[in-house]
Each structure stands twice: as structure tokens, then as C-alpha cells.
Design an enzyme around this catalytic site. Structure first.
Site, short mmCIF file in Angstrom:
data_model
loop_
_atom_site.label_atom_id
_atom_site.label_comp_id
_atom_site.label_asym_id
_atom_site.label_seq_id
_atom_site.Cartn_x
_atom_site.Cartn_y
_atom_site.Cartn_z
N ILE A 112 14.60 3.07 9.35
CA ILE A 112 15.38 2.64 8.18
C ILE A 112 15.30 3.68 7.08
CG2 ILE A 112 15.48 0.16 8.54
CD1 ILE A 112 12.97 -0.15 6.89
N ASP A 231 6.73 9.46 -9.53
CA ASP A 231 7.90 9.96 -8.82
C ASP A 231 9.06 8.97 -8.95
OD1 ASP A 231 9.33 11.81 -7.39
OD2 ASP A 231 8.58 11.20 -5.43
N1 LIG Z 1 9.83 -1.17 2.25
C1 LIG Z 1 10.99 -0.60 2.55
N2 LIG Z 1 12.07 -1.33 2.87
C2 LIG Z 1 13.25 -0.74 3.19
N3 LIG Z 1 13.44 0.59 3.22
C3 LIG Z 1 12.39 1.37 2.91
C4 LIG Z 1 11.12 0.83 2.57
N4 LIG Z 1 10.27 1.85 2.32
C5 LIG Z 1 10.97 2.96 2.50
N5 LIG Z 1 12.24 2.69 2.85
C6 LIG Z 1 13.29 3.68 3.14
O1 LIG Z 1 12.68 4.82 3.70
C7 LIG Z 1 12.93 5.99 2.90
C8 LIG Z 1 11.69 6.88 2.91
O2 LIG Z 1 10.60 6.16 2.38
P1 LIG Z 1 9.60 6.80 1.34
O3 LIG Z 1 10.36 7.31 0.14
O4 LIG Z 1 8.51 5.83 1.06
O5 LIG Z 1 9.06 8.03 2.23
P2 LIG Z 1 8.36 9.35 1.74
O6 LIG Z 1 8.01 10.17 2.93
O7 LIG Z 1 7.23 9.01 0.84
O8 LIG Z 1 9.53 10.03 0.93
P3 LIG Z 1 9.50 11.33 0.00
O9 LIG Z 1 9.82 12.48 0.88
O10 LIG Z 1 10.57 11.06 -1.03
O11 LIG Z 1 8.13 11.39 -0.59
C9 LIG Z 1 13.31 5.44 1.54
O12 LIG Z 1 14.15 6.30 0.85
C10 LIG Z 1 13.98 4.11 1.86
O13 LIG Z 1 15.35 4.33 2.16
#
Ligand SMILES: Nc1ncnc2c1ncn2[C@@H]1O[C@H](COP(=O)(O)OP(=O)(O)OP(=O)(O)O)[C@@H](O)[C@H]1O
Length: 386
Positions: A112, A231
Site C-alpha cells: 500500500i 518530518d
Molecule cells: N498505516 C498506514 N495506512 C495506510 N497507508 C500507509 C500507512 N503507513 C504508511 N502508509 C503508506 O505507505 C507509504 C510509506 O510509508 P512511510 O512514509 O511510513 O515509509 P517511509 O519508508 O518511512 O517513508 P519515507 O521514505 O518518506 O521516510 C506512505 O506514504 C503511505 O502511502
């Protein structure tokens, strides 16, 4: 409609009774459906009596067929189903290849979301059928001590947080190859994508205010617990189907102390506060507040106050602190933006005081001074500097 597939070690191609080609790919005891279909079908999948005679269950019994449930005319195995082929990614280089023994209590569906180091998958808890999101970090990426530190901090902080506008943490699972963060699934849309669906990529003040108020409410809660997100940006705000806000991605979050200032160069350039760019020592909360102001500006105008083709130009403009608020923004809202984008972190409005601001109290219901004029619309969503 995107492809649908069942996975469990290997790949097979099958013809459904309707003689439509269905490609079934097996990974380990799991079911994978594509992103769109996951969202489209997850209610059926998650229901205690799935309309979709779950290929998942059949799959778990090792008996894979593509038959459709009589009650599921809209599902991809129906008579109208076209050949749907799973994108056959090379799984050998998929570092987020899930481990079913570690995730034995979950049915894991498709991606997702994807971040820099993590993949987020939709899952259902097998016993309760409760939907959740599982953020998967490969242990390979955690070999980098800085990333590992951030991830462990993300978990530690998420465990401390319980607020309606912040994604809820359920559990962490330490697999052999991956680290899994199981959390609340926010079914809906990322705020950035919501904005893109709007004409001129902007919201009216009432809608912007409702979203912004919830973001700041989550921030105020965090700041009260000595936590800063660090962030805040459109991409890290998820809207559920009722347009409730959920802050996600606490990967940069940290705990701060009122006695101790710190310095760390982090965040997304467009949203960085001047004290970060000027490499000053700072307390955490004003940095979140600044970023929320940039986000509010983006919600209302479809653009950012400090723009540039390069990071350096964006930083130069943030340092100069000059920006224009379009004339169609109401006076109370402009006042709030200026209080938030105060270059001095000491005098910058706090999250607590934002929630008491007249624009928030009145839920953004103010007469506009003027309608948008051509020059007032700033479109920078394709800016690389986001
Ligand atoms: N709890 C959730 N429910 C639905 N979608 C989610 C959820 N958590 C994350 N996502 C989706 O997954 C994507 C990536 O999650 P997240 O931003 O936490 O990852 P990340 O690796 O920390 O990203 P970044 O590279 O920005 O640090 C989000 O942009 C969102 O679209």
C-alpha cells in the site's frame, strides 16, 4: 482494474472455469493482490464471511483454484474477468519478501506504500480479521547504524503515542530477515494525492482548516509528550475515508528535552525551518510548527512559500524569509500563517496556541477578501525539492 493473484512459492498459470487465464504466483503461504485491487476488495477479504471465497483459504490448504464465489460478481474471477497477470517481479531481489513464520497471525496482501527504506503492506489479522498496515524494513537496510537507530526510535516513539490523529502502533515483529511494524491501517488517501485531485491543487479555507486543525492537534499531543515528528509534510499525512487525519511516518521523530537544545539537519528541504538551515541549536517543537505552516500554505495555495529549482535556492529563500500570501487568503488565515512562519523559533506560535487561533476556532469560516487572480496561483507540486 489491476491484476489479482495468489502467491505461494513459485509461479503457476491456471485457467479458471470460465477459461480466463489467471496467473497465480506462490510465495510462502501468503496471498498477494495488487495495490488497487487490495483496496477495492479488502472489505470482502476482511469480512468474517468473505464474499470472496477466499483463494487465500484455499491457498492455505494448498488447493488453489480461481473459482469465484457466487456472491462475488464484481471480483476478478467473474465471467467477465480478463486475463490478469501478476506483475512478475523478480522476487530474488525483493528484500521485503515476507516471512510467513514471523507473520503467522496475519494474512498479508499487497503493497500500500513504499518509502525510502520500507515497504508497507496491507494485512488482516487471521483471528480477528482486523485490517492493519505492516511496515517492513529489511534487516539488510538496518545494517546501516543510522537507519537502525531511526527505526528503533520510530518504534519506541510509536509505542508511547495514542491519539486519534496519529496512526496507532499494534506490535513489532522481529523476523529473521525483516523487522515488521504492525500498525493501524488508514484506508484512504495521502493528503498530497487528495490535493492533486482538487482543481488548482488547493482546498478552500474550511476544508484546509479542518485538516490542518487535526494535524496540529496530533502535533500538540506529541509536543506535550516531548516528542517531535520532524518530518511533517503532505506525504506524511494520511486521510481516512471520513477525512480524519492520521499522521504517519515517525522515522525522524525524536524525544526532546526542554533543557537541552540539539542540532540535527533533518526533514524535507521545502519544509525545513530557518533554524535548521542556519545550523542553529534548536528545540524540536517549533520545527514541526514551521513545517505545518508550509503545509497549510500548500493546502491553501497549491504551492509552497519558498520555492526553487534547487535545494540551495529553496534554502536561500527560507533564510531570507520573504514570501507572499495570495490575496484570496482571508486576513485571519494570513495572520496565522505569518505567526507560524515566524523566522524566530522563540517567538513562533506554538501548536497549543495555533489551536486557540481565531481562524481555527471559527473553522476557517471567514469571508475571502478577493477571488484568486492568475498570478496568485503558485504550482510547484512537480518541484524536485519536495
Ligand atoms: N498505516 C498506514 N495506512 C495506510 N497507508 C500507509 C500507512 N503507513 C504508511 N502508509 C503508506 O505507505 C507509504 C510509506 O510509508 P512511510 O512514509 O511510513 O515509509 P517511509 O519508508 O518511512 O517513508 P519515507 O521514505 O518518506 O521516510 C506512505 O506514504 C503511505 O502511502
Amino acid at each position: 482494474m489491476r491484476p489479482f493473484g495468489i502467491t505461494r512459492k513459485g509461479t503457476i498459470r491456471k485457467r479458471a472455469p470460465e477459461k480466463k487465464l489467471i496467473v497465480v504466483r506462490y510465495i510462502e503461504d501468503s496471498v498477494s493482490i495488487s495495490e488497487n485491487s487490495a483496496d477495492m476488495y479488502h472489505d470482502e477479504i476482511a469480512s468474517p464471511n468473505p464474499i470472496f471465497k477466499s483463494p487465500a483459504q484455499k491457498n492455505f490448504n494448498g488447493n488453489v483454484t480461481g473459482t469465484k464465489s457466487p456472491a462475488s460478481p464484481s471480483l476478478p474471477f467473474g465471467p467477465k474477468a480478463k486475463a490478469r497477470i501478476i506483475p512478475c517481479k523478480d522476487l530474488s531481489d525483493n528484500t521485503h519478501f515476507i516471512e510467513m513464520d514471523a507473520l503467522e497471525h496475519y494474512n498479508v496482501w499487497s503493497d500500500i506504500g513504499k518509502g525510502s527504506y520500507a515497504v508497507v503492506k496491507l494485512a488482516t489479522h487471521k483471528q480477528t480479521m482486523h485490517k492493519c498496515a505492516i511496515k517492513i524494513y529489511s534487516k539488510k537496510s538496518l545494517e546501516d547504524p543510522a537507519i537502525k537507530k531511526n527505526v528503533l526510535r520510530e518504534i519506541k516513539i510509536l509505542k508511547k503515542i495514542d491519539h486519534p490523529n496519529i496512526v496507532k502502533f499494534y506490535e513489532e515483529i522481529n523476523g529473521k530477515n525483516n523487522l515488521y511494524i504492525v500498525m493501524e491501517y488508514v484506508r484512504g488517501i495521502a493528503l498530497k494525492n487528495h490535493l492533486v485531485t482538487k482543481s488548482n491543487k488547493k482546498l478552500d479555507e474550511v476544508e484546509a482548516c479542518e485538516i490542518f486543525r487535526q494535524i496540529v492537534s496530533g502535533l500538540e499531543y506529541c509536543h506535550g509528550k516531548n516528542i517531535t515528528h520532524r518530518d511533517i509534510k503532505l506525504e506524511n499525512v494520511q486521510l481516512d475515508l471520513d477525512f480524519n487525519v492520521k499522521l504517519i511516518d515517525f522515522g525522524f521523530a525524536t524525544c526532546f528535552s526542554n533543557e537541552k537544545k540539539s542540532f540535527i539537519f533533518c526533514g524535507s528541504p521545502t519544509y525545513m525551518a530557518p533554524e535548521i538551515i542556519n545550523k542553529q541549536m534548536f528545540f524540536g517543537p517549533p520545527v514541526d510548527v514551521w513545517a505545518s505552516g508550509i503545509l497549510l500554505f500548500a493546502l491553501l495555495t497549491g504551492g509552497f512559500p519558498f520555492q526553487g529549482n534547487t535545494e540551495k535556492r529553496v534554502f536561500d529563500r527560507i533564510k531570507k524569509g520573504k514570501y507572499d500570501i495570495p490575496s484570496y487568503i482571508s486576513r485571519p488565515c494570513s495572520d496565522l500563517i505569518r505567526a507560524i512562519l515566524d523566522p524566530n523559533p522563540i517567538t513562533r506560535i506554538t501548536a497549543k496556541d495555533i489551536l486557540k487561533h481565531i481562524w481555527i476556532i471559527n473553522r476557517g469560516n471567514f469571508d475571502l477578501h478577493s477571488s484568486p487572480s492568475k498570478g496568485d496561483n503558485i504550482d510547484v507540486f512537480d518541484d524536485d525539492c519536495n
